[in-house]
Write a protein that holds these residues in place. Structure first.
Motif, short mmCIF file in Angstrom:
data_model
loop_
_atom_site.label_atom_id
_atom_site.label_comp_id
_atom_site.label_asym_id
_atom_site.label_seq_id
_atom_site.Cartn_x
_atom_site.Cartn_y
_atom_site.Cartn_z
N SER A 314 0.84 -1.20 0.00
CA SER A 314 0.00 0.00 0.00
C SER A 314 0.87 1.24 0.00
N THR A 315 0.24 2.40 -0.26
CA THR A 315 0.95 3.67 -0.28
C THR A 315 -0.04 4.79 -0.01
N LEU A 316 0.48 5.97 0.36
CA LEU A 316 -0.38 7.14 0.54
C LEU A 316 -0.77 7.69 -0.82
N ASN A 317 -2.04 8.06 -0.97
CA ASN A 317 -2.52 8.75 -2.16
C ASN A 317 -2.36 10.25 -1.90
N THR A 318 -1.32 10.84 -2.48
CA THR A 318 -1.00 12.24 -2.17
C THR A 318 -2.05 13.20 -2.70
N GLU A 319 -2.78 12.79 -3.72
CA GLU A 319 -3.79 13.67 -4.30
C GLU A 319 -5.02 13.79 -3.42
N THR A 320 -5.47 12.67 -2.84
CA THR A 320 -6.69 12.66 -2.05
C THR A 320 -6.45 12.57 -0.55
N GLN A 321 -5.18 12.31 -0.16
CA GLN A 321 -4.84 12.09 1.24
C GLN A 321 -5.51 10.84 1.80
N ARG A 328 -4.62 -9.69 -2.54
CA ARG A 328 -4.20 -10.93 -3.18
C ARG A 328 -5.14 -11.35 -4.31
N SER A 329 -6.36 -10.85 -4.32
CA SER A 329 -7.28 -11.18 -5.40
C SER A 329 -7.07 -10.30 -6.63
N GLY A 330 -6.12 -9.36 -6.55
CA GLY A 330 -5.79 -8.53 -7.71
C GLY A 330 -6.43 -7.17 -7.74
N GLN A 331 -7.19 -6.83 -6.70
CA GLN A 331 -7.79 -5.50 -6.66
C GLN A 331 -6.77 -4.44 -6.25
N VAL A 332 -6.72 -3.36 -7.01
CA VAL A 332 -5.98 -2.17 -6.61
C VAL A 332 -7.03 -1.17 -6.14
N LEU A 333 -7.06 -0.93 -4.82
CA LEU A 333 -8.14 -0.18 -4.20
C LEU A 333 -7.69 1.21 -3.77
N ALA A 334 -8.57 2.19 -3.95
CA ALA A 334 -8.37 3.53 -3.39
C ALA A 334 -9.33 3.70 -2.22
N VAL A 335 -8.79 3.94 -1.04
CA VAL A 335 -9.59 4.17 0.16
C VAL A 335 -9.41 5.63 0.56
N ASP A 336 -10.50 6.39 0.55
CA ASP A 336 -10.42 7.82 0.79
C ASP A 336 -11.38 8.25 1.89
N ILE A 337 -11.03 9.36 2.52
CA ILE A 337 -11.85 9.94 3.58
C ILE A 337 -13.02 10.71 2.97
N LYS A 338 -14.21 10.50 3.52
CA LYS A 338 -15.35 11.36 3.19
C LYS A 338 -15.25 12.60 4.07
N LYS A 339 -14.61 13.62 3.56
CA LYS A 339 -14.36 14.76 4.43
C LYS A 339 -15.63 15.47 4.87
#
Length: 376
Positions: A314-321, A328-339
């Protein structure tokens, strides 16, 4: 009134198995993320001549940034430049993916247990006994240089991360060791100025900088995530020295986190990421749970399951914070805060009024007129 759900959104950016990556090759050794720009995948069976495929995907739009063949056993994209590093046992080569030109190469004498981009200019290489830094662009023929010795207590651990602070004065190697009923974690923390090593029982760490409320200057912070044999864990936020004039005394805060009981799995922290904009610590666990913690106090504000499968990088998404993770199933997921709902959740559901007030001030500051930084 129904209780409000955790203030996060989860979106799939890429499904690797839909773009030609076999499901059994979506693994920690083959799929790497070093920043929120690219994801590099080594896939396919080695053909005659010992070649397999390397594909680099752009995380912003899912397009392919690079595709080619390699005899390497591991590949890492540079965090910020179109540069790829290849490792074949003890040999290393670095290429520009746009020009296809070889930039530099080297070889170390001992088996390599872990390697990573420490900065866009430095590759770190860890062997049985030694940590090397390879300053790639210092000189034309620069070679890896010894920085410090790996602690003997990590001898039987699988090295899972190597981190450094922004000033390259503090370094941390983390290793995991499977035991009968748990996974033990150990981190070697090394301070270059004092030439001192300390070993800490934990599973995941990170460094960052953060300006605590009331301080004049940003501080170097060391964040630590751990779990014991039961369902109890901790997140620590430790302000590292030296003390800066005009700041409050160095602080060391922690809070307990509760792991969901699971008879089949022993879940534990695998990554920590810091959102300086929000003043939040994201703690991710192996089996897909996210714990959202306050930087100022280490208080755990909420927890939620963000993936149904193992998250291994995983890594930080600098654009959305937010964060980007791979399962392992191959999903690349973006988890973001509902500000728009984060503040209400922290105040009304988590009953953390002080933290809600701080988050409200942070979000207003980020988005107020005339501020260059705007969150989506």
């Amino acid at each position: 009134m129904a209780e409000k759900g955790p203030p996060v959104t989860i979106n799939e950016l890429i499904q690797l198995t839909n773009v030609g990556i076999p499901a059994d090759q979506v693994t920690w050794s083959r799929v790497t993320i070093t920043s929120d720009r690219w994801i590099a995948v080594r896939h396919g069976k080695k053909e005659e001549g010992g070649k397999s495929m390397v594909t680099v995907f752009n995380l912003k739009d899912g397009s392919i940034s690079y595709a080619g063949q390699t005899s390497a056993d591991s590949v890492l994209m540079n965090p910020s430049e179109p540069v790829i590093a290849l490792k074949a046992e003890q040999r290393f080569e670095v290429f520009n993916v746009e020009t296809k030109l070889l930039l530099t190469k080297t070889k170390v004498h001992d088996p390599v247990h872990f390697w990573t981009w420490l900065t866009p200019e430095i590759l770190a290489i860890i062997t049985d006994t030694t940590v090397y830094h390879w300053h790639l662009f210092k000189t034309k023929d620069s070679q890896p240089e010894k920085v410090f010795c790996r602690h003997s207590r990590l001898a039987f651990s699988e090295i899972t991360s190597y981190k450094a602070d922004v000033n390259l004065r503090w370094f941390a190697i983390t290793g995991l060791t499977p035991e009968e009923d748990k996974i033990s974690g150990l981190t070697q923390l090394y301070n270059m100025d004092e030439d001192i090593t300390q070993c800490i029982a934990c599973h995941a760490v990170c460094f960052d900088t953060y300006k605590f409320a009331g301080n004049n200057s940003r501080s170097t912070v060391f964040c630590v995530g751990s779990r014991d044999i039961h369902n109890h864990g901790k997140v620590h936020v430790i302000e590292l020295g030296p003390y800066k004039q005009g700041n409050f005394a160095l602080r060391n805060t922690y809070d307990h986190i509760h792991f969901e009981p699971d008879e089949e799995h022993y879940d534990f922290p695998v990554a920590l990421h810091v959102s300086k904009e929000f003043g939040l610590v994201f703690l991710l666990t192996k089996y897909g749970y996210l714990y959202l913690c306050d930087m100022e106090t280490s208080t755990c504000l909420c927890s939620t399951k963000v993936a149904e499968d193992i998250i291994f990088t995983s890594t930080l998404n600098t654009e959305t914070q937010g964060i980007i993770g791979v399962t392992r199933s191959g999903q690349v997921l973006a988890v973001d805060i509902k500000k728009d709902t984060l503040i209400d959740y922290v105040r009304d559901t988590a009953k953390k009024g002080n933290q809600a007030d701080r988050l409200e001030r942070a979000i207003i500051t980020i988005n107020e007129p005339g501020t260059s930084r705007k969150l989506p």
